[in-house]
Design an enzyme around this catalytic site. Structure first.
Site, PDB file in Angstrom:
ATOM      1  N   ASN A 132      -0.660   7.845  -7.305  1.00 21.39           N
ATOM      2  CA  ASN A 132      -0.883   9.292  -7.328  1.00 21.39           C
ATOM      3  C   ASN A 132      -0.013   9.985  -8.355  1.00 21.39           C
ATOM      4  OD1 ASN A 132      -2.731  10.675  -5.227  1.00 21.39           O
ATOM      5  ND2 ASN A 132      -1.903   8.895  -4.171  1.00 21.39           N
ATOM      6  N   SER A 147       0.838  -1.211   0.000  1.00 18.23           N
ATOM      7  CA  SER A 147       0.000   0.000   0.000  1.00 18.23           C
ATOM      8  C   SER A 147       0.868   1.255   0.000  1.00 18.23           C
ATOM      9  CB  SER A 147      -0.936   0.000   1.209  1.00 18.23           C
ATOM     10  OG  SER A 147      -0.193   0.133   2.394  1.00 18.23           O
ATOM     11  N   ARG A 175       0.365   3.551  -3.264  1.00 20.09           N
ATOM     12  CA  ARG A 175      -0.281   4.845  -3.038  1.00 20.09           C
ATOM     13  C   ARG A 175       0.505   5.960  -3.730  1.00 20.09           C
ATOM     14  NH1 ARG A 175       0.070   4.802   1.921  1.00 20.09           N
ATOM     15  NH2 ARG A 175      -1.936   3.841   2.340  1.00 20.09           N
TER      16      ARG A 175
END
Lengths: 156, 295
Positions: B233, B225, B229
């Site tokens: 992004n 994660s 993440r």
């Protein structure tokens, strides 16, 4: 999304950077920060201490001033008392001296009076003898009647 | 712009392909000429652009901070020292806020993550065509390569290799400190003896595999994660910049509109890149905090 050797390369790069940062960047910067914090804290503490000391000194000075005033008051009171005493003493002395002078004068006067009385008495006796001798015309012998005359003189 | 001879799909694909050095299928090592060759190279290849920019930015970061650190003193700080101290202080506050154990590596690690990730993300704000076009020009002029085959991605954090590399390093540190602090038994116990517990030995034995499954997934989810993440992004941000950039080649009206869009997205992106760097750092601190304490 191709996973390849870059992954390992990046891991190594990352760990090397972290190591470098841990060894050569973080400690000196943090040290400077901590030192400055300490300096500022010390400065503030010193300032506070100075302020406190000043306050104490002011209090001390005020106390000293108060004491001095009190002492001065006491001294003045004492001096006034002493002055009163001196005046009183002087008055007393003057009075005794005056009294002494008066007494001396009085005794002198007494003596003078006595002396005058004596002289008068003698003169009166003389006059009386002279008068009597004039009256009796030698009937009275001075030596014979000396005793009587003396008695008379004492009576006068 | 550079899409004159390319279709939109080709343009996007060109922008999203790394400059890769690796082993060709014939056994020779060399730069990949196109996306297919990269695919053939598989794992035995390295993204030169990602490595270059990440190392360049990392060295820049360390050089700048080292410069300030060398001159750091308790007196009145200069501009650079002030700036560096501001960041260091910020990181220190964050670490103190969520990390209670004593470990000298955590704060420098957080600083490195924050600034490095921020700088890598910041490359996203460089107009998407500038550096690839420059690279294409260099490739064509000095090496005689068709610029359409010069690939150059400038945002290292939009490359999953970079984010996974960092996240796995963090994960390695988490495992290392978990075992160091709690011991192998303690760490294994943490993985198997919770959340389900029972006094009955037989029931407990039954719970162990269930616990392990749950805990293992949550453990492995940490680096995944963490890296996805950031990667997601940045990849999305880069993609939107590319899409906006395509509007410039349509017509003048679209171009002007695209200019405003790019400005707006870039301003918004400043928030995202800072936030992502901060999140990566904070989660790292939290994971390491968990590694240091029983929970």
């Amino acid at each position: 999304m191709n996973i390849n050797l870059t992954l390992i390369g990046q891991s190594i790069t990352f760990l090397v950077f972290v190591w470098f940062c841990m060894k050569f960047v973080w400690p000196p910067v943090m040290g400077a920060l901590r030192e400055r914090e300490k300096n500022i804290a010390d400065g503030l503490a010193a300032a506070e201490r100075g302020e406190h000391e000043q306050e104490l000194a002011e209090k001390r000075a005020a106390k000293k001033l108060h004491e001095a005033k009190q002492q001065a008051g006491e001294i003045i009171a004492l001096a006034q008392k002493r002055a009163g005493e001196i005046v009183d003493e002087a008055k007393m002395d003057a009075r005794t001296e005056g009294e002494r002078l008066v007494t001396a004068a009085r005794s002198e006067i007494d003596q003078e009076v006595n002396r005058a009385k004596e002289a008068l008495r003698k003169q009166v006796a003389g006059i009386a003898v002279a008068g009597a001798s004039k009256v009796l015309e030698r009937e009275i012998d001075e030596s014979t009647h000396g005793e009587i005359l003396d008695k008379l003189m004492a009576e006068i | 712009m550079s899409s004159e001879a390319l279709t939109s799909a080709q343009y996007i694909k060109h922008h999203l392909t790394n400059w890769t050095f690796g082993r060709h299928t014939n056994g020779h090592w060399g730069f990949a000429g196109n996306a297919d060759e990269i695919k053939e190279m598989g794992f035995m290849s390295i993204n030169v652009d990602t490595m270059f920019w990440s190392i360049f930015l990392g060295v820049f970061f360390l050089w700048m901070f080292r410069k300030a650190a060398k001159k750091a003193e308790a007196g009145v700080p200069g501009k650079l020292q002030n700036f560096v101290e501001w960041i260091v202080e910020f990181i220190d506050t964050s670490v103190r806020g969520s990390f209670s154990a004593r470990n000298a590596i955590v704060a420098p690690l957080s600083l490195t993550i924050f600034v490095w990730v921020f700088l890598m993300n910041l490359m996203d704000l460089v107009p998407v065509d500038w550096l690839p076009l420059f690279a294409g020009w260099v490739g064509q002029t000095f090496f005689g390569i068709d610029p359409h085959h010069v690939y150059f991605r400038v945002v290292p954090s939009a490359d999953p290799n970079a984010t996974f590399g960092m996240a796995f390093s963090v994960f390695f540190l988490v495992l290392f400190y978990s075992i160091k602090i709690k011991g192998i038994g303690g760490f294994a116990g943490e993985l198997t003896l919770q959340p389900f517990q029972s006094k009955n030995k037989l029931v407990m034995a039954l719970f162990i595999p269930i616990n392990f499954l749950l805990e293992f997934v949550s453990l492995i989810a940490k680096p995944i994660s963490l890296s996805l993440r950031l990667y997601g992004n940045m990849y999305a941000g880069e993609m939107i910049f590319i899409l906006i950039a395509m509007m410039y080649s349509a017509n003048i009206g679209m171009g002007i509109f695209g200019g405003f869009l790019q400005l707006g997205w870039a301003i918004f992106h400043i928030l995202i890149i800072t936030l992502q760097a901060f999140i990566f750092m904070t989660l790292t601190i939290v994971y390491l905090e968990m590694a240091h304490h029983d929970h």
